[in-house]
Design a protein around this motif. Structure first.
Motif, PDB file in Angstrom:
ATOM      1  N   ALA A 142       0.942  -1.422  -0.007  1.00  0.00           N
ATOM      2  CA  ALA A 142       0.002  -0.082  -0.221  1.00  0.00           C
ATOM      3  C   ALA A 142       0.954   1.394  -0.026  1.00  0.00           C
ATOM      4  N   GLU A 143       2.042   1.259   0.894  1.00  0.00           N
ATOM      5  CA  GLU A 143       2.638   2.451   0.938  1.00  0.00           C
ATOM      6  C   GLU A 143       3.598   2.626  -0.635  1.00  0.00           C
ATOM      7  N   ASP A 144       3.973   1.630  -1.050  1.00  0.00           N
ATOM      8  CA  ASP A 144       4.982   1.763  -2.204  1.00  0.00           C
ATOM      9  C   ASP A 144       3.911   2.254  -3.501  1.00  0.00           C
ATOM     10  N   THR A 145       2.510   1.741  -3.340  1.00  0.00           N
ATOM     11  CA  THR A 145       1.711   2.124  -4.530  1.00  0.00           C
ATOM     12  C   THR A 145       0.763   3.405  -4.151  1.00  0.00           C
ATOM     13  N   LEU A 146       0.352   3.400  -3.330  1.00  0.00           N
ATOM     14  CA  LEU A 146      -0.516   4.567  -2.909  1.00  0.00           C
ATOM     15  C   LEU A 146       0.376   5.805  -2.570  1.00  0.00           C
ATOM     16  N   LYS A 147       1.246   5.656  -1.819  1.00  0.00           N
ATOM     17  CA  LYS A 147       2.196   6.666  -1.325  1.00  0.00           C
ATOM     18  C   LYS A 147       1.301   7.509  -0.108  1.00  0.00           C
ATOM     19  N   ARG A 148       0.571   6.740   0.454  1.00  0.00           N
ATOM     20  CA  ARG A 148      -0.166   7.128   1.619  1.00  0.00           C
ATOM     21  C   ARG A 148      -0.335   5.966   2.713  1.00  0.00           C
ATOM     22  N   ILE A 149      -0.768   6.351   3.992  1.00  0.00           N
ATOM     23  CA  ILE A 149      -1.267   4.976   4.833  1.00  0.00           C
ATOM     24  C   ILE A 149      -2.574   5.191   5.276  1.00  0.00           C
ATOM     25  N   PRO A 150      -3.503   4.726   4.552  1.00  0.00           N
ATOM     26  CA  PRO A 150      -4.882   4.865   5.001  1.00  0.00           C
ATOM     27  C   PRO A 150      -5.224   4.543   6.299  1.00  0.00           C
ATOM     28  N   VAL A 151      -6.024   5.202   6.902  1.00  0.00           N
ATOM     29  CA  VAL A 151      -6.373   4.992   8.408  1.00  0.00           C
ATOM     30  C   VAL A 151      -6.481   3.764   8.667  1.00  0.00           C
ATOM     31  N   GLU A 152      -7.586   2.937   7.775  1.00  0.00           N
ATOM     32  CA  GLU A 152      -8.113   1.712   7.756  1.00  0.00           C
ATOM     33  C   GLU A 152      -6.905   0.755   7.953  1.00  0.00           C
ATOM     34  N   LEU A 153      -5.602   1.032   7.237  1.00  0.00           N
ATOM     35  CA  LEU A 153      -4.757   0.225   7.201  1.00  0.00           C
ATOM     36  C   LEU A 153      -3.730   0.302   8.545  1.00  0.00           C
ATOM     37  N   LEU A 154      -3.940   1.282   9.038  1.00  0.00           N
ATOM     38  CA  LEU A 154      -3.335   1.730  10.444  1.00  0.00           C
ATOM     39  C   LEU A 154      -4.016   1.052  11.461  1.00  0.00           C
ATOM     40  N   GLU A 155      -5.283   0.955  11.375  1.00  0.00           N
ATOM     41  CA  GLU A 155      -6.240   0.195  12.232  1.00  0.00           C
ATOM     42  C   GLU A 155      -5.788  -1.470  12.268  1.00  0.00           C
ATOM     43  N   LEU A 156      -5.713  -1.899  10.929  1.00  0.00           N
ATOM     44  CA  LEU A 156      -5.584  -3.261  10.709  1.00  0.00           C
ATOM     45  C   LEU A 156      -4.201  -3.773  11.458  1.00  0.00           C
ATOM     46  N   PHE A 157      -3.072  -3.160  10.998  1.00  0.00           N
ATOM     47  CA  PHE A 157      -2.045  -3.405  11.480  1.00  0.00           C
ATOM     48  C   PHE A 157      -1.313  -2.210  12.535  1.00  0.00           C
ATOM     49  N   GLU A 158      -2.415  -2.261  13.605  1.00  0.00           N
ATOM     50  CA  GLU A 158      -1.983  -1.266  14.469  1.00  0.00           C
ATOM     51  C   GLU A 158      -0.645  -1.332  15.326  1.00  0.00           C
ATOM     52  N   GLU A 159      -0.448  -2.663  15.901  1.00  0.00           N
ATOM     53  CA  GLU A 159       0.876  -2.921  16.563  1.00  0.00           C
ATOM     54  C   GLU A 159       1.948  -2.654  15.509  1.00  0.00           C
ATOM     55  N   TYR A 160       2.149  -2.999  14.546  1.00  0.00           N
ATOM     56  CA  TYR A 160       3.331  -2.522  13.540  1.00  0.00           C
ATOM     57  C   TYR A 160       3.490  -1.263  13.430  1.00  0.00           C
ATOM     58  N   TYR A 161       2.562  -0.318  13.143  1.00  0.00           N
ATOM     59  CA  TYR A 161       2.437   0.990  13.184  1.00  0.00           C
ATOM     60  C   TYR A 161       2.630   1.884  14.412  1.00  0.00           C
ATOM     61  N   LYS A 162       2.414   1.323  15.348  1.00  0.00           N
ATOM     62  CA  LYS A 162       2.747   1.875  16.658  1.00  0.00           C
ATOM     63  C   LYS A 162       4.052   1.733  17.039  1.00  0.00           C
ATOM     64  N   ALA A 163       4.839   0.576  16.832  1.00  0.00           N
ATOM     65  CA  ALA A 163       6.193   0.432  16.976  1.00  0.00           C
ATOM     66  C   ALA A 163       6.916   1.492  16.216  1.00  0.00           C
ATOM     67  N   VAL A 164       6.352   1.493  14.824  1.00  0.00           N
ATOM     68  CA  VAL A 164       7.098   2.355  13.916  1.00  0.00           C
ATOM     69  C   VAL A 164       7.021   3.677  14.291  1.00  0.00           C
ATOM     70  N   PHE A 165       5.919   4.130  14.790  1.00  0.00           N
ATOM     71  CA  PHE A 165       5.631   5.636  15.091  1.00  0.00           C
ATOM     72  C   PHE A 165       6.289   6.071  16.294  1.00  0.00           C
ATOM     73  N   GLN A 166       6.311   5.180  17.448  1.00  0.00           N
ATOM     74  CA  GLN A 166       6.635   5.427  18.740  1.00  0.00           C
ATOM     75  C   GLN A 166       8.310   5.134  18.839  1.00  0.00           C
ATOM     76  N   ARG A 167       8.947   4.893  17.808  1.00  0.00           N
ATOM     77  CA  ARG A 167      10.400   4.958  17.894  1.00  0.00           C
ATOM     78  C   ARG A 167      11.014   6.397  17.958  1.00  0.00           C
TER      79      ARG A 167
END
Length: 408
Positions: free
Chosen positions: A189-214
């Motif tokens: 999604a990131e490579d193709t859309l060049k954005r991170i849909p909020v629905e994707l953030l919620e689906l992969f919540e643990e992954y994105y929390k780890a990314v943004f909390q670093r």
């Protein structure tokens, strides 16, 4: 282009046109002349290349005239005609030839279609049909025939729901044994859309929390770019600063500069500076569309070209803002959006910017849904930012301002 120049111009002035060629490339790039959605459309190609060619040759002509360097008028005309007419046609033809050679990639998607169908449809559209969903599968009901299809039909296995990954281990192993790549939806999604849909953030919540909390380390190169860019901006626009200040004084008196509290890095408040475009003073947080009745006459030509933002070069110089980053919002809006939109506060992991990825890709937002979409671009930038992306955004801001797109 170079071959034609060698036939027409003398060697002693060739360096002028070599510089023009580089400058031409940069300006056409700033008008998105090399973007997929532009290259795939002949009419869009013409618009982008004609505008880019016009501005490149105009600025180059001014430079040549000011430096009194001899140049070939015939070469300037030929160069403009080639870049404005010949280049878009050739670029469009070459793109279509190359695009037809690219085979569609079929994905077997591990996930429930009702949760991710909208995102996958957007990805298919953004890839111009080169990414296609072969089927959605739930590992609890995977049959042998799907494993046969895996080796014979699909190109890649896409993990689109992390909660189903443990049950999909047999399928993942089968894919790897058959030489199929296993990828995850966030990367696609990131490579193709060049954005991170909020629905994707919620689906992969643990992954994105780890990314943004670093912890985010400040980039010395970005700060150097900010200092250099703000100094150039203040010097370059100094005549406009004087002219705009006089116009505001004549129309509505003092103050010329409007100061307002905004939220910056790590949710810390700071004071932003802009040229005043409204009559009187309003201390309530309001959207621009709610204050049309207070707009001064000068704002009708100042706002569309973002000239009211010029004083923010000062905010960049003192380190409160950056040239590129999410646009700073008023505290009241930040509180509201943070309560309603997941992950909203993570856009404040970096300094706010004069321009940004969301500004060049999405129009002005007023509703919660529009703000959610705009956030998806901001968070993509926060996660993937680097100096090259910054330079791209700075260049393509010209396109945004010229066509009066993007948000404030």
């Amino acid at each position: 282009m170079i071959a034609v120049q060698l036939l027409i111009i003398p060697w002693r002035t060739f360096y002028i046109y070599a510089f023009l060629n580089v400058f031409l490339f940069v300006v056409i790039y700033s008008f998105k002349g090399y973007e997929v959605d532009i290259l795939s459309s002949l009419s869009s190609c013409f618009i982008s290349y004609i505008l880019g060619s016009f501005f490149a040759h105009l600025i180059m002509l001014l430079i040549v005239l000011l430096t009194s360097v001899s140049f070939s008028q015939k070469m300037f005309l030929v160069s403009f005609l080639l870049s404005a007419i010949y280049f878009p046609i050739i670029s469009n033809i070459l793109w279509n030839i190359q695009f037809k050679k690219i085979k569609p990639q079929y994905y077997l998607v591990v996930g429930k279609s009702e949760r991710i169908k909208a995102i996958m449809a957007e990805i298919e559209k953004a890839s111009l049909g080169k990414i296609r969903v072969y089927a959605y599968t739930n590992p609890h009901t995977v049959a042998m025939e799907e494993k046969i299809k895996l080796s014979a039909v699909i190109d890649k296995l896409l993990i689109a729901d992390p909660s189903l990954e443990p049950q999909a281990q047999d399928l993942i192993m089968q894919a790897r044994q058959n030489g199929k790549r296993v990828i995850y939806l966030p990367h696609l999604a990131e490579d193709t859309l060049k954005r991170i849909p909020v629905e994707l953030l919620e689906l992969f919540e643990e992954y994105y929390k780890a990314v943004f909390q670093r912890e985010y380390m400040p980039s010395p190169a970005k700060r150097i770019l900010d200092i250099a860019g703000s100094i150039v901006g203040l010097v370059l626009f100094s005549p406009l600063v004087i002219l705009i200040s006089i116009c505001i004084l004549l129309e509505d008196g003092l103050p010329v500069i409007f100061r307002q509290k905004r939220i910056g890095l790590n949710l810390e408040p700071f004071t932003i500076h802009k040229f005043r475009t409204m009559k009187g003073e309003n201390k309530e947080a309001k959207l621009a569309s709610q204050e049309v009745h207070r707009m001064m006459k000068i704002s009708k030509w100042m706002r569309p070209f973002r000239l009211d933002e010029i004083p923010q070069f000062y905010d960049i110089l003192i380190g409160k803002m950056s040239i590129v980053g999410p646009r700073p919002e008023q505290p009241e809006f930040v509180d509201r959006y943070s309560a309603l939109i997941p992950f909203y506060s993570y856009r404040h992991n970096i300094k706010p910017g004069l321009t940004g990825w969301a500004q060049i890709n999405y129009p002005y937002s007023e509703t919660i849904e529009e703000t959610r979409v705009k956030l998806s671009y901001d968070l993509w930038y926060v996660k993937n930012r680097n100096i090259l992306i910054d330079l791209k955004i700075i260049l393509q801001t010209l396109y945004t301002v010229f066509f009066k797109k993007g948000g404030r």
